[in-house]
Design a protein around this motif. Structure first.
Motif, PDB file in Angstrom:
ATOM      1  N   LEU A 161       0.846  -1.193   0.000  1.00 49.53           N
ATOM      2  CA  LEU A 161       0.000   0.000   0.000  1.00 49.53           C
ATOM      3  C   LEU A 161       0.881   1.242   0.000  1.00 49.53           C
ATOM      4  O   LEU A 161       1.829   1.332   0.786  1.00 49.53           O
ATOM      5  CB  LEU A 161      -0.908   0.023   1.237  1.00 49.53           C
ATOM      6  N   VAL A 162       0.560   2.189  -0.874  1.00 53.29           N
ATOM      7  CA  VAL A 162       1.332   3.428  -0.970  1.00 53.29           C
ATOM      8  C   VAL A 162       0.366   4.610  -0.972  1.00 53.29           C
ATOM      9  O   VAL A 162      -0.539   4.686  -1.805  1.00 53.29           O
ATOM     10  CB  VAL A 162       2.195   3.469  -2.245  1.00 53.29           C
ATOM     11  N   ALA A 163       0.546   5.530  -0.033  1.00 56.26           N
ATOM     12  CA  ALA A 163      -0.284   6.730   0.016  1.00 56.26           C
ATOM     13  C   ALA A 163       0.227   7.763  -0.970  1.00 56.26           C
ATOM     14  O   ALA A 163       1.432   7.951  -1.118  1.00 56.26           O
ATOM     15  CB  ALA A 163      -0.279   7.312   1.426  1.00 56.26           C
ATOM     16  N   THR A 164      -0.687   8.424  -1.643  1.00 52.73           N
ATOM     17  CA  THR A 164      -0.312   9.481  -2.588  1.00 52.73           C
ATOM     18  C   THR A 164      -0.409  10.867  -1.970  1.00 52.73           C
ATOM     19  O   THR A 164      -0.005  11.845  -2.607  1.00 52.73           O
ATOM     20  CB  THR A 164      -1.215   9.423  -3.840  1.00 52.73           C
ATOM     21  N   ASP A 165      -0.941  10.958  -0.755  1.00 52.56           N
ATOM     22  CA  ASP A 165      -1.071  12.255  -0.099  1.00 52.56           C
ATOM     23  C   ASP A 165      -0.275  12.323   1.202  1.00 52.56           C
ATOM     24  O   ASP A 165      -0.502  13.184   2.038  1.00 52.56           O
ATOM     25  CB  ASP A 165      -2.545  12.587   0.167  1.00 52.56           C
ATOM     26  N   ALA A 166       0.658  11.382   1.384  1.00 53.71           N
ATOM     27  CA  ALA A 166       1.522  11.370   2.570  1.00 53.71           C
ATOM     28  C   ALA A 166       2.743  10.504   2.262  1.00 53.71           C
ATOM     29  O   ALA A 166       2.709   9.661   1.358  1.00 53.71           O
ATOM     30  CB  ALA A 166       0.775  10.824   3.780  1.00 53.71           C
ATOM     31  N   GLU A 167       3.793  10.695   3.026  1.00 52.09           N
ATOM     32  CA  GLU A 167       4.985   9.854   2.908  1.00 52.09           C
ATOM     33  C   GLU A 167       4.759   8.591   3.730  1.00 52.09           C
ATOM     34  O   GLU A 167       5.234   8.466   4.860  1.00 52.09           O
ATOM     35  CB  GLU A 167       6.220  10.617   3.407  1.00 52.09           C
ATOM     36  N   TRP A 168       4.006   7.676   3.162  1.00 51.00           N
ATOM     37  CA  TRP A 168       3.661   6.464   3.896  1.00 51.00           C
ATOM     38  C   TRP A 168       3.466   5.309   2.932  1.00 51.00           C
ATOM     39  O   TRP A 168       2.909   5.467   1.841  1.00 51.00           O
ATOM     40  CB  TRP A 168       2.364   6.666   4.688  1.00 51.00           C
ATOM     41  N   SER A 169       3.919   4.137   3.372  1.00 47.50           N
ATOM     42  CA  SER A 169       3.664   2.900   2.630  1.00 47.50           C
ATOM     43  C   SER A 169       3.705   1.745   3.620  1.00 47.50           C
ATOM     44  O   SER A 169       4.226   1.868   4.740  1.00 47.50           O
ATOM     45  CB  SER A 169       4.691   2.688   1.518  1.00 47.50           C
ATOM     46  N   SER A 170       3.157   0.615   3.200  1.00 50.29           N
ATOM     47  CA  SER A 170       3.139  -0.566   4.046  1.00 50.29           C
ATOM     48  C   SER A 170       3.134  -1.810   3.178  1.00 50.29           C
ATOM     49  O   SER A 170       2.471  -1.846   2.137  1.00 50.29           O
ATOM     50  CB  SER A 170       1.895  -0.562   4.952  1.00 50.29           C
ATOM     51  N   GLY A 171       3.874  -2.814   3.609  1.00 52.48           N
ATOM     52  CA  GLY A 171       3.922  -4.068   2.862  1.00 52.48           C
ATOM     53  C   GLY A 171       5.158  -4.153   1.988  1.00 52.48           C
ATOM     54  O   GLY A 171       5.725  -3.137   1.589  1.00 52.48           O
ATOM     55  N   GLY A 173       5.251  -6.532  -0.766  1.00 51.43           N
ATOM     56  CA  GLY A 173       4.938  -7.227  -2.009  1.00 51.43           C
ATOM     57  C   GLY A 173       5.227  -6.389  -3.239  1.00 51.43           C
ATOM     58  O   GLY A 173       5.353  -5.159  -3.166  1.00 51.43           O
ATOM     59  N   THR A 174       5.325  -7.027  -4.367  1.00 51.64           N
ATOM     60  CA  THR A 174       5.558  -6.316  -5.626  1.00 51.64           C
ATOM     61  C   THR A 174       4.254  -5.877  -6.274  1.00 51.64           C
ATOM     62  O   THR A 174       4.257  -5.085  -7.209  1.00 51.64           O
ATOM     63  CB  THR A 174       6.332  -7.209  -6.615  1.00 51.64           C
ATOM     64  N   THR A 175       3.144  -6.422  -5.793  1.00 49.19           N
ATOM     65  CA  THR A 175       1.835  -6.023  -6.285  1.00 49.19           C
ATOM     66  C   THR A 175       1.363  -4.841  -5.451  1.00 49.19           C
ATOM     67  O   THR A 175       1.223  -4.943  -4.242  1.00 49.19           O
ATOM     68  CB  THR A 175       0.833  -7.184  -6.177  1.00 49.19           C
ATOM     69  N   GLU A 176       1.111  -3.713  -6.113  1.00 48.81           N
ATOM     70  CA  GLU A 176       0.934  -2.446  -5.387  1.00 48.81           C
ATOM     71  C   GLU A 176      -0.431  -1.821  -5.642  1.00 48.81           C
ATOM     72  O   GLU A 176      -0.993  -1.937  -6.735  1.00 48.81           O
ATOM     73  CB  GLU A 176       2.030  -1.473  -5.823  1.00 48.81           C
ATOM     74  N   ILE A 177      -0.938  -1.172  -4.604  1.00 47.77           N
ATOM     75  CA  ILE A 177      -2.088  -0.276  -4.762  1.00 47.77           C
ATOM     76  C   ILE A 177      -1.701   1.068  -4.161  1.00 47.77           C
ATOM     77  O   ILE A 177      -1.053   1.128  -3.125  1.00 47.77           O
ATOM     78  CB  ILE A 177      -3.372  -0.822  -4.091  1.00 47.77           C
ATOM     79  N   SER A 178      -2.060   2.131  -4.832  1.00 48.72           N
ATOM     80  CA  SER A 178      -1.718   3.459  -4.331  1.00 48.72           C
ATOM     81  C   SER A 178      -2.920   4.379  -4.457  1.00 48.72           C
ATOM     82  O   SER A 178      -3.751   4.230  -5.358  1.00 48.72           O
ATOM     83  CB  SER A 178      -0.524   4.043  -5.088  1.00 48.72           C
ATOM     84  N   GLY A 179      -3.009   5.344  -3.529  1.00 50.89           N
ATOM     85  CA  GLY A 179      -4.111   6.292  -3.545  1.00 50.89           C
ATOM     86  C   GLY A 179      -4.125   7.099  -2.269  1.00 50.89           C
ATOM     87  O   GLY A 179      -3.281   6.922  -1.383  1.00 50.89           O
ATOM     88  N   PRO A 180      -5.090   7.995  -2.119  1.00 48.49           N
ATOM     89  CA  PRO A 180      -5.204   8.802  -0.907  1.00 48.49           C
ATOM     90  C   PRO A 180      -5.446   7.929   0.321  1.00 48.49           C
ATOM     91  O   PRO A 180      -6.031   6.849   0.223  1.00 48.49           O
ATOM     92  CB  PRO A 180      -6.411   9.702  -1.191  1.00 48.49           C
ATOM     93  N   LEU A 198      -8.022   4.426  -6.357  1.00 47.73           N
ATOM     94  CA  LEU A 198      -6.774   3.674  -6.327  1.00 47.73           C
ATOM     95  C   LEU A 198      -6.247   3.349  -7.719  1.00 47.73           C
ATOM     96  O   LEU A 198      -7.014   3.208  -8.676  1.00 47.73           O
ATOM     97  CB  LEU A 198      -6.973   2.360  -5.562  1.00 47.73           C
ATOM     98  N   THR A 199      -4.945   3.232  -7.812  1.00 53.54           N
ATOM     99  CA  THR A 199      -4.273   2.764  -9.028  1.00 53.54           C
ATOM    100  C   THR A 199      -3.239   1.725  -8.620  1.00 53.54           C
ATOM    101  O   THR A 199      -2.922   1.577  -7.443  1.00 53.54           O
ATOM    102  CB  THR A 199      -3.572   3.917  -9.773  1.00 53.54           C
ATOM    103  N   GLY A 200      -2.713   1.018  -9.629  1.00 53.91           N
ATOM    104  CA  GLY A 200      -1.652   0.054  -9.355  1.00 53.91           C
ATOM    105  C   GLY A 200      -2.000  -1.341  -9.805  1.00 53.91           C
ATOM    106  O   GLY A 200      -3.151  -1.657 -10.120  1.00 53.91           O
ATOM    107  N   THR A 201      -0.983  -2.184  -9.797  1.00 56.81           N
ATOM    108  CA  THR A 201      -1.134  -3.546 -10.315  1.00 56.81           C
ATOM    109  C   THR A 201      -2.008  -4.424  -9.435  1.00 56.81           C
ATOM    110  O   THR A 201      -2.463  -5.482  -9.872  1.00 56.81           O
ATOM    111  CB  THR A 201       0.248  -4.209 -10.442  1.00 56.81           C
ATOM    112  N   GLY A 202      -2.247  -4.004  -8.208  1.00 55.12           N
ATOM    113  CA  GLY A 202      -3.034  -4.826  -7.303  1.00 55.12           C
ATOM    114  C   GLY A 202      -4.508  -4.488  -7.254  1.00 55.12           C
ATOM    115  O   GLY A 202      -5.271  -5.145  -6.531  1.00 55.12           O
TER     116      GLY A 202
END
Length: 214
Positions: A161-171, A173-180, A198-202
């Motif tokens: 998981l990757v946040a697009t509105d903060a410097e934050w991620s978790s996990g 894996g190579t399969t990603e989801i990103s968004g607010p 959300l966007t990303g391969t996951g």
């Protein structure tokens, strides 16, 4: 986490929800929320229960619902909505904004998460925006990811998981989801409405997992 800070955050979020709800009209109160079967009015009633419901009432509710926690929660919220008007419930939300009493089984962060998530449950079907504070959203999301109660570990297994509105991620894996953060909170707690942001391969994999759960 500092309990005083959590209490301050929870109080601020409850008051922000109360302010948000002040100008809703009759039609908006009957709008279906993101919680299946709950109107906006029902969700507000539920929020006022988080620091009012007793252990005895919870046990009795569970017995009436034959052990189904979600059914018990829904019945209690809908019953309360029938008893109190939106204006009275808003006043109750404000009155209890700083109360530290928690529902049976809830931890210190659960009332904060509950308020942030239900704020989105209300706002999104109304076509309105209710922003969640970044620091609180990060802490809340990390709590949801750790807790077994929300079911996020199963639905998000193997996803980064990757946040697009903060410097934050978790996990990892190579399969990603990103968004607010607000959308990540929604999908982490099982709401399909968060997928749109959300966007990303996951995303496809997560979409299937959420749809199967419903």
């Amino acid at each position: 986490m500092d309990l005083d800070k959590i209490t301050m955050w929870t109080r601020a979020e409850r008051l922000a929800i109360a302010d948000f709800l002040d100008d809703l009209d009759d039609q908006e109160w009957t709008t279906q929320s993101l919680c299946q079967g709950w109107t906006v009015h029902d969700v507000l009633a539920h929020l006022t229960l988080s620091n009012r419901v007793t252990l005895g009432a919870t046990v009795a509710g569970i017995l009436r619902a034959r052990g189904d926690w979600n059914r018990m929660t829904e019945r209690m919220a809908c019953d309360r909505a029938r008893r109190y008007s939106p204006a009275v419930l808003i006043a109750q939300l404000r009155e209890g904004a700083g109360w530290t009493r928690r529902a049976p089984g809830a931890g210190p962060l659960d009332p904060l998460v509950d308020t942030m998530i239900h704020g989105q449950d209300i706002a999104r079907p109304l076509g309105r925006r209710h922003l969640v504070p970044v620091e609180q959203a990060v802490v809340g999301l990390e709590h949801v990811l750790r807790s077994r109660f929300y079911g996020s570990q199963q639905r998000l297994r193997g996803l980064r998981l990757v946040a697009t509105d903060a410097e934050w991620s978790s996990g990892t894996g190579t399969t990603e989801i990103s968004g607010p953060l607000s959308d990540l909170l929604l999908v982490a707690t099982g709401r399909t409405a968060g997928l749109a942001g959300l966007t990303g391969t996951g995303v496809a994999r997560l979409t299937m997992a959420l749809q199967l759960a419903h």
